[in-house]
Design a protein around this motif. Structure first.
Motif, PDB file in Angstrom:
ATOM      1  N   LEU A 335       0.821  -1.215   0.000  1.00 25.16           N
ATOM      2  CA  LEU A 335       0.000   0.000   0.000  1.00 25.16           C
ATOM      3  C   LEU A 335       0.855   1.266   0.000  1.00 25.16           C
ATOM      4  O   LEU A 335       0.361   2.341   0.332  1.00 25.16           O
ATOM      5  N   SER A 336       2.122   1.151  -0.381  1.00 24.27           N
ATOM      6  CA  SER A 336       3.035   2.309  -0.437  1.00 24.27           C
ATOM      7  C   SER A 336       3.213   2.951   0.932  1.00 24.27           C
ATOM      8  O   SER A 336       3.152   4.177   1.086  1.00 24.27           O
ATOM      9  N   LEU A 337       3.463   2.129   1.938  1.00 23.96           N
ATOM     10  CA  LEU A 337       3.647   2.635   3.299  1.00 23.96           C
ATOM     11  C   LEU A 337       4.851   3.559   3.384  1.00 23.96           C
ATOM     12  O   LEU A 337       5.885   3.308   2.776  1.00 23.96           O
ATOM     13  N   ARG A 338       4.702   4.611   4.179  1.00 19.90           N
ATOM     14  CA  ARG A 338       5.812   5.531   4.425  1.00 19.90           C
ATOM     15  C   ARG A 338       6.236   5.568   5.879  1.00 19.90           C
ATOM     16  O   ARG A 338       7.328   6.031   6.197  1.00 19.90           O
ATOM     17  N   SER A 339       5.372   5.091   6.779  1.00 20.38           N
ATOM     18  CA  SER A 339       5.747   5.118   8.196  1.00 20.38           C
ATOM     19  C   SER A 339       4.875   4.163   8.998  1.00 20.38           C
ATOM     20  O   SER A 339       3.889   3.610   8.488  1.00 20.38           O
ATOM     21  N   LEU A 340       5.258   3.994  10.253  1.00 17.99           N
ATOM     22  CA  LEU A 340       4.513   3.174  11.209  1.00 17.99           C
ATOM     23  C   LEU A 340       4.047   4.054  12.362  1.00 17.99           C
ATOM     24  O   LEU A 340       4.703   5.032  12.726  1.00 17.99           O
ATOM     25  N   ILE A 341       2.920   3.687  12.958  1.00 21.23           N
ATOM     26  CA  ILE A 341       2.469   4.285  14.212  1.00 21.23           C
ATOM     27  C   ILE A 341       2.252   3.148  15.194  1.00 21.23           C
ATOM     28  O   ILE A 341       1.517   2.204  14.911  1.00 21.23           O
ATOM     29  N   LEU A 342       2.921   3.216  16.333  1.00 22.44           N
ATOM     30  CA  LEU A 342       2.842   2.163  17.337  1.00 22.44           C
ATOM     31  C   LEU A 342       1.903   2.630  18.451  1.00 22.44           C
ATOM     32  O   LEU A 342       2.158   3.647  19.096  1.00 22.44           O
ATOM     33  N   THR A 343       0.820   1.890  18.674  1.00 21.48           N
ATOM     34  CA  THR A 343      -0.201   2.292  19.636  1.00 21.48           C
ATOM     35  C   THR A 343      -0.199   1.385  20.871  1.00 21.48           C
ATOM     36  O   THR A 343       0.434   0.336  20.887  1.00 21.48           O
ATOM     37  N   LYS A 344      -0.923   1.840  21.893  1.00 23.10           N
ATOM     38  CA  LYS A 344      -1.205   1.048  23.095  1.00 23.10           C
ATOM     39  C   LYS A 344       0.062   0.622  23.842  1.00 23.10           C
ATOM     40  O   LYS A 344       0.136  -0.485  24.370  1.00 23.10           O
ATOM     41  N   LEU A 345       1.049   1.514  23.896  1.00 19.35           N
ATOM     42  CA  LEU A 345       2.246   1.200  24.671  1.00 19.35           C
ATOM     43  C   LEU A 345       1.920   1.015  26.146  1.00 19.35           C
ATOM     44  O   LEU A 345       2.641   0.308  26.860  1.00 19.35           O
ATOM     45  N   ASP A 346       0.843   1.648  26.599  1.00 20.82           N
ATOM     46  CA  ASP A 346       0.462   1.549  28.012  1.00 20.82           C
ATOM     47  C   ASP A 346      -0.237   0.235  28.345  1.00 20.82           C
ATOM     48  O   ASP A 346      -0.465  -0.061  29.514  1.00 20.82           O
ATOM     49  N   GLU A 347      -0.577  -0.563  27.341  1.00 17.25           N
ATOM     50  CA  GLU A 347      -1.338  -1.782  27.580  1.00 17.25           C
ATOM     51  C   GLU A 347      -0.462  -3.029  27.618  1.00 17.25           C
ATOM     52  O   GLU A 347      -0.963  -4.148  27.564  1.00 17.25           O
ATOM     53  N   THR A 348       0.839  -2.868  27.661  1.00 15.54           N
ATOM     54  CA  THR A 348       1.741  -4.011  27.774  1.00 15.54           C
ATOM     55  C   THR A 348       2.868  -3.663  28.730  1.00 15.54           C
ATOM     56  O   THR A 348       3.349  -2.529  28.751  1.00 15.54           O
ATOM     57  N   THR A 349       3.251  -4.623  29.544  1.00 18.44           N
ATOM     58  CA  THR A 349       4.339  -4.397  30.499  1.00 18.44           C
ATOM     59  C   THR A 349       5.688  -4.764  29.919  1.00 18.44           C
ATOM     60  O   THR A 349       6.719  -4.500  30.518  1.00 18.44           O
ATOM     61  N   CYS A 350       5.695  -5.366  28.719  1.00 27.00           N
ATOM     62  CA  CYS A 350       6.948  -5.817  28.119  1.00 27.00           C
ATOM     63  C   CYS A 350       6.982  -5.428  26.647  1.00 27.00           C
ATOM     64  O   CYS A 350       6.179  -5.913  25.844  1.00 27.00           O
ATOM     65  N   LEU A 351       7.895  -4.532  26.306  1.00 27.97           N
ATOM     66  CA  LEU A 351       8.028  -4.077  24.927  1.00 27.97           C
ATOM     67  C   LEU A 351       9.211  -4.721  24.216  1.00 27.97           C
ATOM     68  O   LEU A 351       9.530  -4.369  23.087  1.00 27.97           O
ATOM     69  N   GLY A 352       9.857  -5.672  24.890  1.00 31.73           N
ATOM     70  CA  GLY A 352      11.033  -6.308  24.291  1.00 31.73           C
ATOM     71  C   GLY A 352      10.735  -7.014  22.990  1.00 31.73           C
ATOM     72  O   GLY A 352      11.580  -7.068  22.085  1.00 31.73           O
ATOM     73  N   SER A 353       9.513  -7.559  22.842  1.00 36.95           N
ATOM     74  CA  SER A 353       9.172  -8.268  21.607  1.00 36.95           C
ATOM     75  C   SER A 353       9.000  -7.323  20.430  1.00 36.95           C
ATOM     76  O   SER A 353       9.002  -7.754  19.276  1.00 36.95           O
ATOM     77  N   VAL A 354       8.867  -6.014  20.714  1.00 43.13           N
ATOM     78  CA  VAL A 354       8.713  -5.035  19.636  1.00 43.13           C
ATOM     79  C   VAL A 354      10.059  -4.738  18.978  1.00 43.13           C
ATOM     80  O   VAL A 354      10.125  -4.399  17.799  1.00 43.13           O
ATOM     81  N   TYR A 355      11.144  -4.884  19.747  1.00 41.44           N
ATOM     82  CA  TYR A 355      12.459  -4.499  19.225  1.00 41.44           C
ATOM     83  C   TYR A 355      12.868  -5.270  17.967  1.00 41.44           C
ATOM     84  O   TYR A 355      13.305  -4.636  16.985  1.00 41.44           O
TER      85      TYR A 355
END
Length: 395
Positions: A335-355
């Motif tokens: 779809l010709s993506l130009r960027s990402l938006i990451l939501t709901k950071l407050d709803e997880t206690t572990c962001l390591g899987s995002v890295y």
């Protein structure tokens, strides 16, 4: 970009003392070699050291036992570092030609660049030396190949094995390395209006918070930046989605249009209907990764208009699994993506899987959302802050 300097001494101990005195303990060693000195019987040691462009959290802290530096001295040192950085950049451009800065930026971005050409066993270091770092990454949820790459890179940017036993120092170095691997794009408004009216289309799976994110962006652009904002809804399948967007529009005094077909979409975005200063936020239906073709005619039509600057952003929830994030990105990329938006950071206690996902993503992160409040809980993505959240948990 780094502040880079070269030091020479009789032996490695002598050079490291000079590096520490000049750049402080936050300096990283980029390379070393021996050099035959004219008229001398012994060879000297030459070390290239640098200060990271993204300051690790310990940068600027006064070491224990040392007297605090005055603000005048800090200002003087900062000016010297800026002058050195400028001279280095000009030297790169002169010796390597146009585009040198961009090329070196991309090189330094890669953890692989930090470990290239080195012996892997030596880089990894003795297992006991890396126990502290391994534990920090394990608790953060960074595992697999991403974890091993960070451990190798950590060994390559440190010259004292004792540093690996200091959790604060090791954590700071890991944050620096993680930040280096995360690409960000800055605000959607960081562009020239000459490109045309800005059309921001948010796409993504169901339930990731696209409509709420639209409202946050609209409120910020209107209240903080005094932009003329319009809202368009392409989600004609869910009455609730349209009503939610209309409520937000009414509260902010913004027009809300509905475009059920590509032709209607282009009619709303016609050259006579928008100006180069306008910002148009487009909400879309949540869809599975296999339904992305439904948006293709709308996006192709908008991209074909020279008076529009179209930014298609994929919205993903930080609580999703690494594999699910990667699968969604792969299927939405056409779809010709130009960027990402990451939501709901407050709803997880572990962001390591995002890295692991962010470190491999071919498009940068533009914004992150940190709660449900409109317009407060959204901010422009910053690699340093993301790295802190990834390793230390969202706070």
């Amino acid at each position: 970009m780094m502040v880079i300097r070269t030091f020479e001494g009789e032996d490695m101990q002598d050079v490291l003392r000079k590096v520490k005195k000049e750049l402080g303990t936050e300096a990283v060693i980029l390379g070393s070699q021996t050099r035959k000195r004219t008229g001398a019987s012994r060879e000297s040691v030459v070390v290239t050291a640098g200060l990271p462009g993204i300051d690790p959290p310990w940068l600027g802290k006064t070491p224990k036992g040392d007297p605090a530096s005055s603000s005048d001295e800090e200002t003087r040192q900062l000016r010297e570092e800026v002058a050195t950085l400028r001279a280095t950049v000009l030297k790169f451009e002169k010796e390597w030609g146009d585009g040198a800065r961009e090329k070196k930026r991309e090189d330094v971005r890669s953890v692989g660049f930090l470990t290239e050409g080195a012996d892997e066993e030596a880089i990894a270091g003795p297992k006991e030396e890396m126990d502290v770092a391994s534990g920090l990454l394990e608790r953060a949820g960074v595992r697999g190949d991403a974890r091993e790459d960070l451990l190798k890179a950590l060994r390559s940017v440190s010259y004292s094995p004792a540093e690996f036993q200091d959790p604060e120092r090791t954590g700071s170095l890991l944050q620096y390395l993680v930040a280096r691997q995360i690409r960000v794009s800055g605000s959607f408004l960081d562009r020239s209006p000459k490109k045309g009216a800005l059309v921001i289309l948010l796409a993504g799976p169901t339930g990731v918070g696209k409509t709420t994110t639209i409202a946050k962006l609209a409120a910020g652009f209107t209240l903080k930046h005094a932009k003329k904002v319009r809202l368009i809804n392409l989600d004609t399948y869910r009455i609730g989605a349209l009503e939610q967007l209309r409520i937000y529009g009414d509260l902010m005094g913004l027009p809300v249009d509905v475009a059920g077909t590509p032709d209607r979409f282009l009619e709303i975005l016609g050259a006579g209907s928008v100006s180069p200063e306008d910002v148009i936020l487009v909400d879309t239906a949540g869809m599975s990764s296999r339904e992305t073709g439904k948006l293709r005619p709308f996006i192709d039509g908008a991209l074909s208009q020279s008076h529009l600057d179209v930014n298609v952003s994929l919205v993903l929830a930080a609580s999703a699994k690494t594999d699910d994030l990667g699968d969604a990105l792969e299927r939405f990329m056409p779809l010709s993506l130009r960027s990402l938006i990451l939501t709901k950071l407050d709803e997880t206690t572990c962001l390591g899987s995002v890295y692991p996902f962010l470190s491999r993503a071919p498009v940068p992160v533009s914004y992150v959302t940190t709660g449900q409040r409109v317009p407060d809980d959204i901010e422009v993505a910053h690699p340093g802050k993301l790295s802190q959240w990834i390793l230390g948990g969202f706070r």
